[in-house]
Design an enzyme around this catalytic site. Structure first.
Site, PDB file in Angstrom:
ATOM      1  N   ASP A  84      36.548  73.613  -3.610  1.00  0.00           N
ATOM      2  CA  ASP A  84      35.704  72.464  -3.256  1.00  0.00           C
ATOM      3  C   ASP A  84      34.357  72.892  -2.699  1.00  0.00           C
ATOM      4  O   ASP A  84      33.408  72.091  -2.680  1.00  0.00           O
ATOM      5  CB  ASP A  84      36.418  71.575  -2.234  1.00  0.00           C
ATOM      6  CG  ASP A  84      37.522  70.794  -2.914  1.00  0.00           C
ATOM      7  OD1 ASP A  84      38.532  71.413  -3.289  1.00  0.00           O
ATOM      8  OD2 ASP A  84      37.361  69.580  -3.108  1.00  0.00           O
TER       9      ASP A  84
ATOM     10  N   ARG B 277      39.862  61.939  -7.769  1.00  0.00           N
ATOM     11  CA  ARG B 277      39.864  63.099  -6.885  1.00  0.00           C
ATOM     12  C   ARG B 277      39.484  64.340  -7.686  1.00  0.00           C
ATOM     13  O   ARG B 277      39.286  64.272  -8.887  1.00  0.00           O
ATOM     14  CB  ARG B 277      41.246  63.264  -6.229  1.00  0.00           C
ATOM     15  CG  ARG B 277      42.369  63.131  -7.256  1.00  0.00           C
ATOM     16  CD  ARG B 277      43.580  63.886  -6.927  1.00  0.00           C
ATOM     17  NE  ARG B 277      43.331  65.318  -6.878  1.00  0.00           N
ATOM     18  CZ  ARG B 277      43.199  66.095  -7.966  1.00  0.00           C
ATOM     19  NH1 ARG B 277      43.266  65.615  -9.186  1.00  0.00           N
ATOM     20  NH2 ARG B 277      42.981  67.385  -7.825  1.00  0.00           N
ATOM     21  N   GLY B 278      39.443  65.497  -6.951  1.00  0.00           N
ATOM     22  CA  GLY B 278      38.999  66.737  -7.576  1.00  0.00           C
ATOM     23  C   GLY B 278      37.495  66.837  -7.369  1.00  0.00           C
ATOM     24  O   GLY B 278      36.758  65.883  -7.650  1.00  0.00           O
ATOM     25  N   ALA B 279      37.056  67.993  -6.862  1.00  0.00           N
ATOM     26  CA  ALA B 279      35.655  68.127  -6.452  1.00  0.00           C
ATOM     27  C   ALA B 279      34.656  67.716  -7.546  1.00  0.00           C
ATOM     28  O   ALA B 279      33.788  66.867  -7.308  1.00  0.00           O
ATOM     29  CB  ALA B 279      35.405  69.550  -5.974  1.00  0.00           C
TER      30      ALA B 279
ATOM     31  N   ARG C  15      33.949  61.613   1.180  1.00  0.00           N
ATOM     32  CA  ARG C  15      34.795  62.785   1.487  1.00  0.00           C
ATOM     33  C   ARG C  15      33.863  63.939   1.841  1.00  0.00           C
ATOM     34  O   ARG C  15      32.868  64.163   1.139  1.00  0.00           O
ATOM     35  CB  ARG C  15      35.694  63.165   0.295  1.00  0.00           C
ATOM     36  CG  ARG C  15      36.794  62.152   0.022  1.00  0.00           C
ATOM     37  CD  ARG C  15      37.814  62.682  -0.972  1.00  0.00           C
ATOM     38  NE  ARG C  15      38.762  63.587  -0.347  1.00  0.00           N
ATOM     39  CZ  ARG C  15      39.661  64.301  -1.034  1.00  0.00           C
ATOM     40  NH1 ARG C  15      39.709  64.218  -2.353  1.00  0.00           N
ATOM     41  NH2 ARG C  15      40.515  65.098  -0.416  1.00  0.00           N
TER      42      ARG C  15
ATOM     43  N   GLN D 130      49.619  66.917  -5.393  1.00  0.00           N
ATOM     44  CA  GLN D 130      48.808  66.972  -6.614  1.00  0.00           C
ATOM     45  C   GLN D 130      49.432  67.886  -7.671  1.00  0.00           C
ATOM     46  O   GLN D 130      49.263  67.674  -8.869  1.00  0.00           O
ATOM     47  CB  GLN D 130      47.388  67.468  -6.295  1.00  0.00           C
ATOM     48  CG  GLN D 130      46.515  66.470  -5.565  1.00  0.00           C
ATOM     49  CD  GLN D 130      46.584  66.606  -4.061  1.00  0.00           C
ATOM     50  OE1 GLN D 130      47.596  67.056  -3.527  1.00  0.00           O
ATOM     51  NE2 GLN D 130      45.539  66.216  -3.360  1.00  0.00           N
TER      52      GLN D 130
ATOM     53  N   ASN E  14      39.605  75.297  -0.420  1.00  0.00           N
ATOM     54  CA  ASN E  14      40.377  74.631  -1.477  1.00  0.00           C
ATOM     55  C   ASN E  14      41.549  73.927  -0.806  1.00  0.00           C
ATOM     56  O   ASN E  14      41.743  74.016   0.413  1.00  0.00           O
ATOM     57  CB  ASN E  14      40.847  75.637  -2.535  1.00  0.00           C
ATOM     58  CG  ASN E  14      41.396  74.928  -3.767  1.00  0.00           C
ATOM     59  OD1 ASN E  14      40.786  73.987  -4.270  1.00  0.00           O
ATOM     60  ND2 ASN E  14      42.558  75.337  -4.242  1.00  0.00           N
ATOM     61  N   LYS E  15      42.316  73.226  -1.617  1.00  0.00           N
ATOM     62  CA  LYS E  15      43.429  72.420  -1.105  1.00  0.00           C
ATOM     63  C   LYS E  15      44.280  73.197  -0.110  1.00  0.00           C
ATOM     64  O   LYS E  15      44.588  74.367  -0.330  1.00  0.00           O
ATOM     65  CB  LYS E  15      44.274  71.963  -2.296  1.00  0.00           C
ATOM     66  CG  LYS E  15      45.460  71.088  -1.989  1.00  0.00           C
ATOM     67  CD  LYS E  15      45.141  69.894  -1.127  1.00  0.00           C
ATOM     68  CE  LYS E  15      44.064  69.008  -1.682  1.00  0.00           C
ATOM     69  NZ  LYS E  15      43.506  68.069  -0.664  1.00  0.00           N
TER      70      LYS E  15
HETATM   71  O1  MRU Z   1      42.068  66.433  -2.320  1.00  0.00           O
HETATM   72  P1  MRU Z   1      41.827  66.732  -3.768  1.00  0.00           P
HETATM   73  O2  MRU Z   1      42.990  66.404  -4.633  1.00  0.00           O
HETATM   74  O3  MRU Z   1      40.538  66.136  -4.263  1.00  0.00           O
HETATM   75  O4  MRU Z   1      41.654  68.311  -3.800  1.00  0.00           O
HETATM   76  C1  MRU Z   1      41.376  68.943  -5.004  1.00  0.00           C
HETATM   77  C2  MRU Z   1      41.322  70.424  -4.908  1.00  0.00           C
HETATM   78  O5  MRU Z   1      41.491  71.002  -3.859  1.00  0.00           O
HETATM   79  C3  MRU Z   1      40.930  71.155  -6.153  1.00  0.00           C
HETATM   80  O6  MRU Z   1      41.528  72.409  -6.187  1.00  0.00           O
HETATM   81  C4  MRU Z   1      39.398  71.320  -6.176  1.00  0.00           C
HETATM   82  O7  MRU Z   1      38.771  70.099  -5.948  1.00  0.00           O
HETATM   83  C5  MRU Z   1      38.921  71.878  -7.451  1.00  0.00           C
HETATM   84  S1  MRU Z   1      39.162  70.750  -8.812  1.00  0.00           S
HETATM   85  C6  MRU Z   1      38.511  71.470 -10.189  1.00  0.00           C
END
Ligand code: MRU
Length: 344
Positions: free
Chosen positions: A234, A55-57, A92, A193, A244-245
């Site tokens: 993201d 996970r993470g963009a 995603r 997270q 973002n999240k």
């Molecule tokens: O659903 P996730 O855990 O993939 O979401 C991640 C986030 O929202 C992060 O803040 C974003 O991807 C930036 S990661 C450098």
């Protein structure tokens, strides 16, 4: 040919003319179990992305590209690779980094029609992400003062990128330069997270931190206990609105009320020129089980009525006007830079 080894906190890749291996640290099992998953097929990678095992963009873009490299290594069939690229892209919807990386891979496939060049593109994407993280961290660390109490949301560190991270990379860089800082970590419901991943990373780095539930942030702000907030993104629209999240928006609103600087950190590749503002950013909706209860290395719990109706957007959009600065690989941008069109 020498073996190329790439390794980050959550991804391992090795490649030579005889073999190619790709594995992921299963993030759904952290912090209690550190289990690596061998990825052998594109379907397996799609499943891992959907389940947030990876996970993470930035990291999902890099991981998906390295999987395409693996698929090409096993069978360099241009049509089949194109189809697998499209399927990975759809895993995603919000993180534009996934689409951007896959786009780079597809362009290379069509223009070069070469297996080695295709595999090299995925390797380049990994290495570039490491460099982007380093640049973002350097630009952002200058904004942190000795003694700062920082709040962060979700996980934006080595588990979310190929490098040291974006918002968390900044925090790490400031700490490594000798600044005495302390980090409040938002739990980040529903998938935790912050509680599971950011705390795990910060503990490994020995950076002092305190875990809070998401609804405690405003109270800490009212007590003057938070100096600055750093979050990731993201997808960023050209007007500076960013996704973002889920929960990031309420942190930004609380910062605005309490006059606390609120920064977003991301590589320039997170800017989507096709999104004029936040309304154009697609927001992923996820399953009801994530809100009715929780599951992970701690087990499987349901605390709500089993069929209760649930709303579960995975991301929210923070308007540009609530953002103090955009910390990018090219520098720190302010409201006036955005208004002048620096993201167009
Ligand atoms: O659903 P996730 O855990 O993939 O979401 C991640 C986030 O929202 C992060 O803040 C974003 O991807 C930036 S990661 C450098």
């Amino acid at each position: 040919m020498n073996t190329i080894n790439l390794k980050s906190l959550a991804l391992k890749f090795s490649y030579n003319s005889d073999s190619l291996h790709l594995s992921l640290l299963d993030q759904t099992l952290l912090p209690h179990q550190e289990k690596w998953l061998d990825i052998k097929t594109t379907d397996q990678m799609i499943d891992a992305i959907k389940k947030l095992q990876v996970r993470g963009a930035p990291l999902i873009g890099v991981a998906a590209s390295l999987q395409l490299a693996q698929a090409a290594f096993l069978d360099f069939n241009i049509d089949a690779l194109g189809q697998q690229a499209d399927a990975l892209c759809a895993a995603r919807p919000t993180a534009v980094n996934l689409m951007n990386c896959i786009d780079r891979m597809k362009k290379n496939l069509i223009s070069e029609k070469s297996k080695s060049s295709f595999i090299q593109t995925a390797i380049d994407l990994f290495k570039e992400d490491v460099e982007l993280c380093e640049k973002i961290s350097l630009h952002g660390a200058g904004l942190i003062q000795d003694g700062d109490n920082i709040l962060t949301h979700c996980n934006t560190g080595g588990l979310a990128t190929a490098g040291f991270g974006t918002a968390l990379g900044i925090i790490r860089k400031a700490y490594d330069s000798g600044k005495k800082i302390h980090v409040y970590v938002d739990e980040t419901r529903p998938l935790l997270q912050g509680a599971r991943l950011t705390t795990w990373e910060l503990e490994k780095l020995n950076i002092p931190c305190t875990l809070i539930t998401d609804n405690m942030a405003a109270q800490l702000m009212s007590l003057g206990k938070i100096d600055k907030v750093f979050v990731g993104s993201d997808r960023i629209a050209v007007n500076g609105d960013f996704a973002n999240k889920i929960g990031t928006y309420s942190v930004a609103v609380n910062c605005h009320y309490h006059k606390i600087p609120f920064y977003v950190a991301a590589p320039f590749t997170t800017v989507d020129p096709t999104c004029r503002d936040g309304k154009d950013i697609p927001i992923e909706q996820r399953g009801a089980g994530e809100v009715r209860g929780a599951q992970g290395s701690f087990g499987d719990v349901i605390w709500a009525p089993e069929k209760i109706s649930v709303y579960n957007p995975s991301f929210d959009v923070t308007p540009a006007k609530l953002t103090t600065g955009w910390i990018m690989d090219k520098g720190v941008f302010k409201q006036e830079d955005i208004l002048k069109g620096c993201f167009s």
